[in-house]
Scaffold this motif. Sequence first.
Motif, mmCIF file in Angstrom:
data_model
loop_
_atom_site.group_PDB
_atom_site.id
_atom_site.type_symbol
_atom_site.label_atom_id
_atom_site.label_comp_id
_atom_site.label_asym_id
_atom_site.label_seq_id
_atom_site.Cartn_x
_atom_site.Cartn_y
_atom_site.Cartn_z
ATOM 1 N N PHE A 352 0.842 -1.191 0.000
ATOM 2 C CA PHE A 352 0.000 0.000 0.000
ATOM 3 C C PHE A 352 0.884 1.250 0.000
ATOM 4 N N PHE A 353 0.347 2.303 -0.566
ATOM 5 C CA PHE A 353 1.020 3.595 -0.664
ATOM 6 C C PHE A 353 0.904 4.272 0.696
ATOM 7 N N ASN A 354 2.026 4.395 1.379
ATOM 8 C CA ASN A 354 2.044 4.868 2.756
ATOM 9 C C ASN A 354 2.347 6.384 2.775
ATOM 10 N N TYR A 355 3.374 6.821 3.457
ATOM 11 C CA TYR A 355 3.675 8.251 3.531
ATOM 12 C C TYR A 355 4.682 8.647 2.452
ATOM 13 N N TYR A 356 4.342 9.674 1.684
ATOM 14 C CA TYR A 356 5.220 10.159 0.628
ATOM 15 C C TYR A 356 5.500 11.648 0.850
ATOM 16 N N ASP A 357 6.439 12.161 0.055
ATOM 17 C CA ASP A 357 6.927 13.524 0.273
ATOM 18 C C ASP A 357 7.309 13.689 1.745
ATOM 19 N N TYR A 358 7.993 12.671 2.243
ATOM 20 C CA TYR A 358 8.311 12.601 3.679
ATOM 21 C C TYR A 358 9.605 11.821 3.825
ATOM 22 N N ASP A 359 10.665 12.482 4.255
ATOM 23 C CA ASP A 359 11.953 11.810 4.374
ATOM 24 C C ASP A 359 12.574 11.963 5.755
ATOM 25 N N ARG A 360 11.744 12.240 6.757
ATOM 26 C CA ARG A 360 12.274 12.305 8.120
ATOM 27 C C ARG A 360 12.716 10.899 8.552
ATOM 28 N N PRO A 361 13.604 10.810 9.531
ATOM 29 C CA PRO A 361 14.185 9.497 9.870
ATOM 30 C C PRO A 361 13.238 8.539 10.569
ATOM 31 N N SER A 362 12.091 9.017 11.047
ATOM 32 C CA SER A 362 11.191 8.156 11.801
ATOM 33 C C SER A 362 9.746 8.484 11.477
ATOM 34 N N LEU A 363 8.903 7.452 11.464
ATOM 35 C CA LEU A 363 7.468 7.678 11.304
ATOM 36 C C LEU A 363 6.865 8.350 12.526
ATOM 37 N N ASP A 364 7.574 8.300 13.647
ATOM 38 C CA ASP A 364 7.077 8.982 14.844
ATOM 39 C C ASP A 364 6.901 10.477 14.599
ATOM 40 N N ASP A 365 7.688 11.017 13.679
ATOM 41 C CA ASP A 365 7.634 12.452 13.414
ATOM 42 C C ASP A 365 6.399 12.864 12.620
ATOM 43 N N VAL A 366 5.663 11.893 12.078
ATOM 44 C CA VAL A 366 4.444 12.244 11.348
ATOM 45 C C VAL A 366 3.499 13.023 12.257
ATOM 46 N N GLY A 367 3.392 12.598 13.505
ATOM 47 C CA GLY A 367 2.488 13.248 14.448
ATOM 48 C C GLY A 367 2.855 14.686 14.762
ATOM 49 N N LEU A 368 4.067 15.113 14.397
ATOM 50 C CA LEU A 368 4.487 16.492 14.621
ATOM 51 C C LEU A 368 3.975 17.423 13.526
ATOM 52 N N LEU A 369 3.514 16.840 12.423
ATOM 53 C CA LEU A 369 3.025 17.648 11.308
ATOM 54 C C LEU A 369 1.608 18.132 11.580
ATOM 55 N N ALA A 371 -2.318 18.555 10.976
ATOM 56 C CA ALA A 371 -3.257 17.534 10.498
ATOM 57 C C ALA A 371 -3.395 17.567 8.984
ATOM 58 N N ALA A 372 -3.469 18.749 8.407
ATOM 59 C CA ALA A 372 -3.628 18.853 6.956
ATOM 60 C C ALA A 372 -2.456 18.213 6.224
ATOM 61 N N GLU A 373 -1.241 18.358 6.781
ATOM 62 C CA GLU A 373 -0.069 17.761 6.153
ATOM 63 C C GLU A 373 -0.055 16.242 6.345
ATOM 64 N N GLN A 374 -0.551 15.758 7.472
ATOM 65 C CA GLN A 374 -0.634 14.312 7.663
ATOM 66 C C GLN A 374 -1.563 13.686 6.632
ATOM 67 N N PHE A 375 -2.691 14.332 6.380
ATOM 68 C CA PHE A 375 -3.600 13.838 5.360
ATOM 69 C C PHE A 375 -2.956 13.901 3.969
ATOM 70 N N ARG A 376 -2.306 14.996 3.669
ATOM 71 C CA ARG A 376 -1.751 15.177 2.327
ATOM 72 C C ARG A 376 -0.683 14.150 2.009
ATOM 73 N N ARG A 377 0.105 13.798 3.011
ATOM 74 C CA ARG A 377 1.264 12.945 2.757
ATOM 75 C C ARG A 377 0.966 11.449 2.902
ATOM 76 N N PHE A 378 -0.273 11.103 3.223
ATOM 77 C CA PHE A 378 -0.612 9.683 3.366
ATOM 78 C C PHE A 378 -1.312 9.207 2.106
ATOM 79 N N GLY A 379 -0.808 8.107 1.533
ATOM 80 C CA GLY A 379 -1.394 7.574 0.307
ATOM 81 C C GLY A 379 -2.714 6.875 0.540
ATOM 82 N N GLY A 380 -2.701 5.843 1.411
ATOM 83 C CA GLY A 380 -3.926 5.133 1.749
ATOM 84 C C GLY A 380 -4.586 4.444 0.575
ATOM 85 N N THR A 381 -3.792 3.944 -0.370
ATOM 86 C CA THR A 381 -4.322 3.269 -1.545
ATOM 87 C C THR A 381 -3.301 2.236 -2.002
#
Length: 436
Positions: A352-369, A371-381
Amino acid sequence: MNNDAGGDRRPSTWTREHASGLERTAENTAPVIYPPDEPTDPDNHIWDTWLLRTPDGEIADVGGYRVIVALSAPNDLLPGKRHDVATHRFYYSADGRTWTPGGTLFGDSDPLGSRQWAGSAIYDPETGAVSLYYTAAGHRDESDLSYTQHLAVAHGGSIRVDDGVHFDGPWEHDSLARPDGEWYEREEQSRGMIYTFRDPWYFEDPETGEAYILFEGNTPVPEGTDACGGDAEQQAFNGSVGIARADRDDPTACELLPPLVDGVCVNQELERPHVVYRDGTYYLFIASHKHTFAPGLDGYDALYGFAADALFGEYEPLNGTGLVATNPANAPFQAYSWLAYGHRGEILVTSFFNYYDYDRPSLDDVGLLPAAEQFRRFGGTLAPTLRLGVDGLETWIRGTLAHGHLPTKDEPLPETETERLARLRGERDGRDGYGR
């Protein structure tokens, strides 16, 4: 080689020596993924996905359609919360490219757990029976989410084609297995960051006809043992590929056996184990994360694999380390939850297409973004399908197909660009056609 499926058998081992050699190469690194024109489901995020198969492992053909099942959550829910409400939905396709949402899988029946995680789906064309194996996570009607897990099965339903594909009940839901505390760690024994007893995968051994269920677990490592040289921190990373004896005629039958592979001192999560049988070799695949590798090891979000000449044989890591396919360094979390199946001399891999346009070293950092950016960068397909070349213990990425293109075994695939160039040069690699 060890053909003994009994209690005295010792699992094969994925060692720190194997994993210390992990590195990205041109042959195991997938291309960067870009968003598709349209998602698989316009209303829901989907992630872990599996194909409806016949008991012998072939992709099921139901009235000219093939079917996939996926974990899903409404796409207006923050992506990081999706596991807390995961629901099974199914999709069907006549061409393996365009998928029509079929709705939730279980209808009005109440599956076990407060939510349902990954599993497998089996359709028997001889009887019309459908068995849906899944992970029951949490407890029904719990007020606070818990993360207890056990293996479950829904049976008694059927599938029909009538202006599309439909699953019909009534479904019966039964618990298949819970950890025994000896071969497989119970939740109260866990010292790791993540507890696992999940992802049931039905498999019939083509050489014996015996039925089994593979799953993800953890190997108990009591404190004070000499595992990992006595390093308590490393001991908490104790993932395993479990196996249980099943029965084709009774979907509720399940007898735990010792693990096939353990990753003690290496990795905490050996997720979604499944087998592709090819030319007398059993290819055992798992998915795992960068953050679940033990201290001192640098791994990736990737597909890993092992091979043996018998289901209970001694498994060796593919490519020397176990690494089969991973994301590029500039998009390290772009895909996850890979699933492999055989196709005309090669192996295809969906994810599945997970997080893109995202090159931080950890997925833990997603929560720091925001909400609009979390939605934008998640593929979910569905992600693009990878094509793997295979030669013994060696694999390589031969090319890719489009997002969600899942061919059946009889569908010819186009020549890859590498093969086209090699053909023009008149070169062959002597294994699967023109060059790698």
